[in-house]
Design an enzyme around this catalytic site. Structure first.
Site, PDB file in Angstrom:
ATOM      1  N   ASP A 121       0.851  -1.171   0.000  1.00 14.91           N
ATOM      2  CA  ASP A 121       0.000   0.000   0.000  1.00 14.91           C
ATOM      3  C   ASP A 121       0.899   1.238   0.000  1.00 14.91           C
ATOM      4  O   ASP A 121       2.060   1.166   0.402  1.00 14.91           O
ATOM      5  CB  ASP A 121      -0.896  -0.033   1.248  1.00 14.91           C
ATOM      6  CG  ASP A 121      -1.921   1.074   1.252  1.00 14.91           C
ATOM      7  OD1 ASP A 121      -2.302   1.522   0.158  1.00 14.91           O
ATOM      8  OD2 ASP A 121      -2.342   1.488   2.338  1.00 14.91           O
ATOM      9  N   ASP A 155      -2.003  -1.131   5.955  1.00 17.87           N
ATOM     10  CA  ASP A 155      -2.451  -0.742   7.283  1.00 17.87           C
ATOM     11  C   ASP A 155      -3.949  -0.503   7.355  1.00 17.87           C
ATOM     12  O   ASP A 155      -4.493  -0.358   8.438  1.00 17.87           O
ATOM     13  CB  ASP A 155      -1.721   0.517   7.762  1.00 17.87           C
ATOM     14  CG  ASP A 155      -1.899   1.692   6.809  1.00 17.87           C
ATOM     15  OD1 ASP A 155      -2.601   1.528   5.785  1.00 17.87           O
ATOM     16  OD2 ASP A 155      -1.342   2.769   7.077  1.00 17.87           O
ATOM     17  N   ASP A 192      -7.117  -3.247   3.106  1.00 14.18           N
ATOM     18  CA  ASP A 192      -6.023  -4.161   2.781  1.00 14.18           C
ATOM     19  C   ASP A 192      -6.258  -5.577   3.324  1.00 14.18           C
ATOM     20  O   ASP A 192      -5.584  -6.511   2.929  1.00 14.18           O
ATOM     21  CB  ASP A 192      -4.701  -3.656   3.381  1.00 14.18           C
ATOM     22  CG  ASP A 192      -4.260  -2.337   2.795  1.00 14.18           C
ATOM     23  OD1 ASP A 192      -4.495  -2.134   1.592  1.00 14.18           O
ATOM     24  OD2 ASP A 192      -3.704  -1.508   3.533  1.00 14.18           O
TER      25      ASP A 192
END
Length: 908
Positions: free
Chosen positions: A334, A636, A640
């Site tokens: 990410d 985080d 995700d």
């Protein structure tokens, strides 16, 4: 309607706020009564996602026995017990139980470490109850509660806005959008997508600016976070490469052990040896083929890796994930908060006349120089000061210096606006003085449709000035006194800054004008004068570029998977080295149009996936795995979590990570540092290499014993080892070395090697070659001594004791051999692993007890060996060390020759 219905089950965003309150029997001015809260809490349960059920100790213990290696040891113990050899059976079962207890303890320790990270229950929120404001735990929220929200507050549950003032919400953890989203209370069409529900706030997000009241519509598993958590639960968790190989390896060993058992029985009975003696030797040989030290060594190796990684900021939720890290070929990361700092920073200013000012520094600390054309700005610049004072006044954020327990600069409000204050502070603007001298008297709040905000300020002299801030295309439409050439230059500059992935804001002013808040922006058309533009970026973490370079050197390909805009993602990825020549980016819409075959074909050149939603992240991970990649996913946010669970290794952030992400991941990075993943990969490779060392050591020893026994049976000699001596070597002598061999520190070249192949054999060609070199020497030394001493008429019990001792000595030297495939023991440093030295010392002491303590003499059929006779045994057994040293010297010679041949042509 049931008040527990979730946002997914009912379109609360499509209802007027008053109707929503009626449906939930709530009141906007008094909130719920304590009695109503108590009833609803009993009806709907706490506002928390269900934690995974804690497995009982007995269940965890039973899992440790699920291995064919363990199964055959149970069979051996049963046969020994059936023959009345209870001591041998107890020794075998003791090792099996010890292995299971170690594994159970380590898994429990990992879960306890994760429990320490769970802080959801400590979240406090403000609500209206019984007609007054109260602070309550977020887990006590119920549908119908009235949430009171202000800048900096975390949102404790999904809620429908009742009213809002300049409200902006950071939803990166849910939608992946790095820029805060403006909110209002107006009803929306029922078909409005999640990311566009501007009248809703969601659990797991936080307020970045403004204030609001909101009606709680869903709690716990009924929230949007809960829906993604349920999606995560359905994601299948793959077996790690090591688990697959150990299982397959165990099947082969079972077949080999059974074959050896039959062979020994046939040969022994053909020789006319007593059945009970032959059976016990056959059982001992079957045990010797099974590397019973391997499960223990594997568990300890993974546990050691876990502890080493914890010291570097990574908590392992599952031991086998440590090994999988060594096999990773792709890291899907990410962007927001993982590769970047999640701190907007102004890096460039554009002023009328084409002037460009660069601003150094990142983050919220007001430290950084302003330069123009590479030269520092000299003295006060009126044009620059006018722009920066404007963004200080047309701004709702606060910049807070270090103080109290906080050692860093922090912000209250929208990070985008906070970045403007930081830029002004770097230029020497006194924010407090400017705001006191020019108080705000009117405003038109930021609106997502107009993409602007305007404020009116009264100066000391009296006349009012209006300042406008917003998207360049919106602000420039209001400018009328700058001339077409200036506006054209501004548009071009805005495009150029956007091409560098900067988020551009334009700033304009209107002198001596009275702003009417209700009239909106139409009243300003054609009146504004452009002051300049500011370009912001969420800066990459400084250490990530080094980490990305290390990943590439280790044969690992990084891929960015983000919910942000493709242009921004590509720019950040290019700056970090993720994007290389020929690479491209794909956004969610493009990905949606690609079928599976097209995605697989394009994966080699796709470095950035942008604007993707959770199901697409899951699809990306599965596509990479389908083509043979071992995938790590770092992230985080709640969005995700499904991909974290499906990935071979999910890595969540411990500080900014959501509870859902932590629960889905196998590893939690406690310092939120992407670079920690590189250390974790290195440690995974160390673990796997150490396991290969143990396998080499165990097999050399096992083959030595088997060959010595078979040679004696075939040649007509008496058995050179008693069954209990074979068990002692396999279970005691080996254990003191294997559990310490896995403690070897890194060799130093782990991150210059290719990833461990998914189909890598536990016994590869290089190891088979080393076994073929080491085994004949040990067999020749052991069996040769036995035959020579027998032919000289030495008493059989003493010869058997000496043979037993030589075999143990060969093991000790082979433990040193296995530390490296190419470096000399003397060069590499015997003392580099103090645990192995301690294991050798313990093994020597235990063997001395077997040789010289009368009770053990009787149990193990040994006789004391005169100390003077030990030296020839040590010298003979050391031959296995010198043969391996000769092979290593040849390897180094070939490597040096290859390196020299590469250098000479380049030099010529």
């Amino acid at each position: 309607m049931n008040a527990s219905q979730s946002t997914q089950a009912h379109p609360w965003h499509a209802l007027e706020s008053g109707i929503a309150m009626e449906r939930l029997s709530s009141d906007a001015t008094t909130g719920l009564s304590s009695q109503a809260v108590a009833r609803r809490l009993l009806e709907h349960g706490p506002n928390a996602l269900p934690e995974p059920a804690q497995r009982a100790f007995f269940i965890v213990l039973l899992r440790q026995f699920q291995s064919p290696l363990i199964d055959i040891l149970f069979v051996a113990a049963a046969l020994a017990a059936a023959m009345g050899h209870w001591g041998d059976a107890a020794v075998i079962l003791g090792v099996v139980l010890a292995n299971a207890l170690i594994g159970t303890y380590q898994e429990g320790r990992a879960e306890r470490s994760m429990a320490a990270l769970r802080k959801l229950s400590t979240l406090q929120v403000r609500v209206l109850r019984d007609g007054g404001e109260q602070a309550v735990a977020a887990r006590d929220l119920v549908p119908g509660d009235i949430l009171l929200l202000a800048a900096g507050d975390a949102v404790g549950a999904d809620a429908r806005l009742i009213d809002a003032a300049a409200l902006a919400v950071a939803e990166a953890t849910l939608t992946g959008e790095s820029v805060p989203v403006s909110k209002n209370a107006a009803a929306l069409p029922e078909a409005t997508g999640l990311a566009d529900r501007r009248n809703m706030v969601f659990s797991g997000t936080y307020i970045s600016a403004g204030r609001a009241r909101a009606l709680v519509t869903a709690t716990g598993i009924h929230t949007e976070v809960g829906a993604i958590a349920r999606l995560t639960e359905g994601a299948e968790e793959p077996k790690t490469p090591l688990e697959v190989r150990i299982t397959q390896f165990g099947r082969y060993l079972v077949i080999a052990a059974i074959g050896l058992f039959v062979a020994v029985m046939v040969l022994g009975l053909a020789r006319g040896l007593p059945f009970s003696e032959v059976l016990m030797v056959a059982i001992s040989q079957m045990v010797s083929v099974i590397p019973e030290g391997l499960p223990v060594a594997m568990t300890i190796a993974l546990a050691v890796g876990m502890r080493r990684m914890a010291a570097r900021g990574a908590i392992i939720r599952r031991l086998s994930a440590v090994e999988t890290l060594g096999a990773i070929t792709v890291i899907c990361s990410d962007k927001t908060g993982t590769l970047t700092r999640n701190e907007m920073t102004v890096s460039a200013l554009w002023l009328l006349g084409g002037r460009v000012i660069d601003i150094a520094g990142v983050g919220y600390a007001p430290q950084g120089d302003l330069t123009e054309s590479g030269a520092a700005l000299a003295g006060a610049d009126p044009q620059l000061m006018a722009l920066l004072e404007a963004v200080v006044l047309c701004n709702d954020a606060e910049l807070l210096p270090p103080g109290g327990e906080t050692t860093q600069w922090t912000v209250l409000g929208d990070p985008t606006e906070a970045a403007l204050l930081v830029a002004a502070n770097k230029a020497g603007v006194e924010i407090g003085d400017v705001r006191r001298n020019c108080p705000r008297v009117a405003e038109v709040p930021f609106d997502s449709d107009t993409k602007m905000m305007a404020t009116s300020h009264r100066s000391v002299a009296g006349p009012c000035t209006v300042y406008i801030k917003g998207a360049p295309e919106a602000v420039l439409r209001l400018c009328g006194g700058d001339g077409q050439a200036a506006l054209h230059a501004a548009h071009a500059a805005a495009d150029e800054m956007a091409g560098r992935a900067l988020r551009v804001l334009a700033v304009a002013s209107i002198d001596n004008y009275r702003l009417e808040s209700a009239a909106g922006f139409d009243q300003l058309a054609g009146r504004a004068t452009l002051l300049g533009m500011l370009g912001q970026i969420d800066p990459p973490r400084e250490e990530v570029k080094v980490a990305v370079s290390a990943c590439r050197a280790a044969g690992i390909r990084p891929i960015m998977v983000t919910g942000d805009h493709k242009l921004t993602g590509m720019a950040i990825a290019r700056a970090l080295g993720i994007v290389q020549d020929g690479d491209r980016g794909v956004d969610g819409a493009e990905l949606e149009r690609m079928n599976d075959a097209e995605l697989l074909e394009g994966l080699d050149n796709i470095a950035v996936f942008a604007r993707v939603h959770p199901a697409q992240k899951l699809r990306i991970v599965e596509a990479l795995q389908a083509r043979g990649d071992v995938v790590a996913m770092t992230g985080d946010g709640v969005n995700d979590a499904p991909a974290l669970a499906r990935a071979d290794v999910g890595v969540a952030m411990g500080i900014t990570g959501t509870e859902v992400a932590k629960s889905a991941a196998k590893i939690v990075i406690t310092d939120d540092n992407f670079a920690t993943i590189v250390g974790a990969v290195e440690q995974g490779r160390v673990v796997y290499r150490n396991l290969k060392k143990v396998i080499l050591f165990l097999f050399v020893t096992s083959i030595d014993e088997v060959l010595v026994l078979l040679l004696a049976l075939l040649a007509g000699f008496p058995l050179p080892l008693a069954a209990v001596q074979i068990l002692w070597i396999n279970i005691v002598t080996e254990s003191t070395l294997t559990v310490n061999l896995v403690m070897d520190p890194p060799d130093g070249d782990e991150m210059r090697r290719a990833p461990i192949p998914r189909n890598d054999r536990l016994l590869d060609n290089a190891m088979l070659w080393r076994i073929a070199m080491l085994t004949p020497m040990a067999v020749a030394a052991t069996f040769g001594w036995f035959v020579w001493r027998q032919s000289n008429g030495v008493p059989y019990d003493l010869v058997r004791t000496e043979t037993f001792t030589i075999l143990a000595l060969c093991q000790w030297f082979n433990a040193l051999n296995c530390q490296s495939a190419s470096r000399s023991v003397l060069q590499f440093g015997i003392l580099r692993n103090r645990w192995l030295i301690g294991g050798l010392a313990l093994s020597i002491v235990l063997h001395a007890g077997v040789l010289y303590w009368p009770p053990l003499n009787a149990l193990f059929h040994t006789l004391p060996i005169p100390p003077a006779n030990l030296l020839p045994l040590v010298a003979l057994a050391s031959s296995v060390l010198w043969v391996e040293e000769l092979r290593k010297w040849g390897v180094r010679l070939r490597r040096n020759g290859s390196a020299l041949r590469k250098i000479l042509p380049a030099a010529s």
